[in-house]
Design an enzyme around this catalytic site. Structure first.
Site, PDB file in Angstrom:
ATOM      1  N   ARG A 105      40.655  39.685  43.446  1.00  0.00           N
ATOM      2  CA  ARG A 105      41.255  38.952  44.566  1.00  0.00           C
ATOM      3  C   ARG A 105      40.599  39.366  45.865  1.00  0.00           C
ATOM      4  O   ARG A 105      40.491  40.557  46.151  1.00  0.00           O
ATOM      5  CB  ARG A 105      42.756  39.283  44.676  1.00  0.00           C
ATOM      6  CG  ARG A 105      43.577  38.730  43.585  1.00  0.00           C
ATOM      7  CD  ARG A 105      45.030  38.665  43.959  1.00  0.00           C
ATOM      8  NE  ARG A 105      45.600  39.878  44.535  1.00  0.00           N
ATOM      9  CZ  ARG A 105      46.845  39.969  44.943  1.00  0.00           C
ATOM     10  NH1 ARG A 105      47.646  38.925  44.861  1.00  0.00           N
ATOM     11  NH2 ARG A 105      47.323  41.085  45.434  1.00  0.00           N
ATOM     12  N   THR A 109      42.073  36.626  51.759  1.00  0.00           N
ATOM     13  CA  THR A 109      42.565  35.271  51.431  1.00  0.00           C
ATOM     14  C   THR A 109      43.496  35.289  50.217  1.00  0.00           C
ATOM     15  O   THR A 109      44.197  34.316  49.966  1.00  0.00           O
ATOM     16  CB  THR A 109      41.384  34.348  51.089  1.00  0.00           C
ATOM     17  OG1 THR A 109      40.750  34.874  49.893  1.00  0.00           O
ATOM     18  CG2 THR A 109      40.377  34.285  52.219  1.00  0.00           C
ATOM     19  N   ASP A 201      49.124  48.578  42.117  1.00  0.00           N
ATOM     20  CA  ASP A 201      47.875  47.934  41.699  1.00  0.00           C
ATOM     21  C   ASP A 201      47.590  48.317  40.243  1.00  0.00           C
ATOM     22  O   ASP A 201      47.270  49.465  39.931  1.00  0.00           O
ATOM     23  CB  ASP A 201      46.738  48.395  42.614  1.00  0.00           C
ATOM     24  CG  ASP A 201      45.450  47.624  42.331  1.00  0.00           C
ATOM     25  OD1 ASP A 201      44.915  47.015  43.264  1.00  0.00           O
ATOM     26  OD2 ASP A 201      44.992  47.623  41.173  1.00  0.00           O
ATOM     27  N   ASP A 204      44.013  49.833  39.400  1.00  0.00           N
ATOM     28  CA  ASP A 204      43.851  51.206  39.889  1.00  0.00           C
ATOM     29  C   ASP A 204      44.668  52.182  39.058  1.00  0.00           C
ATOM     30  O   ASP A 204      44.230  53.309  38.788  1.00  0.00           O
ATOM     31  CB  ASP A 204      44.278  51.301  41.358  1.00  0.00           C
ATOM     32  CG  ASP A 204      43.214  50.734  42.292  1.00  0.00           C
ATOM     33  OD1 ASP A 204      42.041  50.670  41.886  1.00  0.00           O
ATOM     34  OD2 ASP A 204      43.566  50.347  43.416  1.00  0.00           O
TER      35      ASP A 204
HETATM   36  C1  PRP Z   1      45.052  41.959  39.931  1.00  0.00           C
HETATM   37  C2  PRP Z   1      45.697  41.604  38.606  1.00  0.00           C
HETATM   38  C3  PRP Z   1      45.427  40.119  38.507  1.00  0.00           C
HETATM   39  C4  PRP Z   1      45.521  39.685  39.946  1.00  0.00           C
HETATM   40  C5  PRP Z   1      46.857  39.048  40.138  1.00  0.00           C
HETATM   41  O1  PRP Z   1      43.692  42.082  39.817  1.00  0.00           O
HETATM   42  O2  PRP Z   1      45.191  42.327  37.532  1.00  0.00           O
HETATM   43  O3  PRP Z   1      44.166  39.791  37.953  1.00  0.00           O
HETATM   44  O4  PRP Z   1      45.431  40.858  40.754  1.00  0.00           O
HETATM   45  O5  PRP Z   1      46.957  38.512  41.400  1.00  0.00           O
HETATM   46  P1  PRP Z   1      47.056  36.949  41.674  1.00  0.00           P
HETATM   47  O6  PRP Z   1      48.076  36.403  40.716  1.00  0.00           O
HETATM   48  O7  PRP Z   1      47.517  36.885  43.100  1.00  0.00           O
HETATM   49  O8  PRP Z   1      45.704  36.328  41.484  1.00  0.00           O
HETATM   50  P2  PRP Z   1      42.754  42.553  41.042  1.00  0.00           P
HETATM   51  O9  PRP Z   1      42.291  41.370  41.822  1.00  0.00           O
HETATM   52  O10 PRP Z   1      43.449  43.640  41.801  1.00  0.00           O
HETATM   53  O11 PRP Z   1      41.470  43.092  40.302  1.00  0.00           O
HETATM   54  P3  PRP Z   1      41.298  44.369  39.347  1.00  0.00           P
HETATM   55  O12 PRP Z   1      42.032  44.057  38.043  1.00  0.00           O
HETATM   56  O13 PRP Z   1      39.838  44.440  39.170  1.00  0.00           O
HETATM   57  O14 PRP Z   1      41.887  45.575  40.038  1.00  0.00           O
HETATM   58  N1  URA Z   2      47.756  42.762  41.530  1.00  0.00           N
HETATM   59  C1  URA Z   2      48.293  43.949  41.200  1.00  0.00           C
HETATM   60  O1  URA Z   2      47.645  44.779  40.548  1.00  0.00           O
HETATM   61  N2  URA Z   2      49.546  44.219  41.602  1.00  0.00           N
HETATM   62  C2  URA Z   2      50.284  43.340  42.293  1.00  0.00           C
HETATM   63  O2  URA Z   2      51.451  43.637  42.618  1.00  0.00           O
HETATM   64  C3  URA Z   2      49.701  42.105  42.627  1.00  0.00           C
HETATM   65  C4  URA Z   2      48.432  41.841  42.228  1.00  0.00           C
END
Ligand code: PRP
Ligand code: URA
Length: 210
Positions: A105, A109, A201, A204
């Protein structure tokens, strides 16, 4: 018309989700819990797999019994956090193929940015289960499923551990044909797009990057 999401209210799932939410849960335990919950959710999400009658010779007699038949499965984790669910799913369905979609994400945005996509060649002939622990705004899930449909998949389910109402609504509107399985339905998103109360997160916490 989209189906109502399936919320898994099994006591084991709810107990493990509570442990997962705690800020005191460390990386190893968090990763183990994500895998265990994925296994329990896999059991529920595969409830409608077709079976056929077979004859099996037991040491005593012939048993007329049932085994899986028909279409095969593909699991598609959304990187990174979805990776944490793959082994738990494969525990129950070791023959499934695994595709990967990389999305992150944009923190300003909140829209997903694609950086990787590798899916099984025969994805059109498989029932696909998309994996991501978090359904927040729904942007990542919607884009991942659009990509998978472009490669010919027609039967798609989405499995997440924690969802926000905003994400469920967006996913239902964009892909009404996709069945959604959720372990816990939360209250809302905060101003940074994080699920409240959520678990923080997920990526993480699984990989220990913060
Ligand atoms: C997190 C999660 C989803 C997304 C959800 O990933 O694992 O993929 O956010 O958010 P959304 O419904 O608003 O799109 P992130 O973008 O943090 O990436 P990562 O898994 O690489 O940490
Ligand atoms: N992605 C995450 O990992 N946690 C949240 O709460 C939202 C998006």
């Amino acid at each position: 018309m989209s189906k109502q999401p399936m919320i898994l209210d099994h006591p084991l799932v709810q107990h493990k989700i509570s442990l997962l939410r705690s800020k005191r849960t460390g990386t190893k335990e968090f990763r183990d819990l994500v895998g265990e919950i994925a296994t329990l959710m896999c059991y529920e999400a595969t409830r409608d797999l077709p079976t056929e009658e077979v004859e099996i010779e037991t040491p005593i007699a012939i048993a007329r019994t049932r085994m899986l038949s028909g279409r095969k499965l593909a699991f598609v984790p959304i990187l990174r956090a979805g990776l944490g669910m793959v082994d738990g799913m494969l525990t129950l369905v070791p023959a499934a193929k695994v595709g990967h979609i990389g999305l992150y994400r944009n923190e300003k945005t909140l829209e997903p940015v694609e950086y990787y996509c590798k899916l099984p060649e025969d994805i059109g002939e498989r029932d696909v289960i998309v994996l991501d622990p978090m359904l927040a705004t729904g942007g990542s899930a919607c884009d991942a499923i659009t990509l998978i449909k472009k490669r010919g998949a027609r039967s798609i389910k989405f499995l997440c551990l924690i969802a926000a109402p905003e994400g469920v609504a967006r996913l239902q509107e964009t892909h009404p044909d996709v069945e959604i399985y959720i372990a816990a339905m939360d209250e809302k998103l905060n101003e940074n797009g994080y699920i409240v109360p959520g678990l923080g997160d997920a990526g993480d916490r699984i990989f220990g990057t913060k």
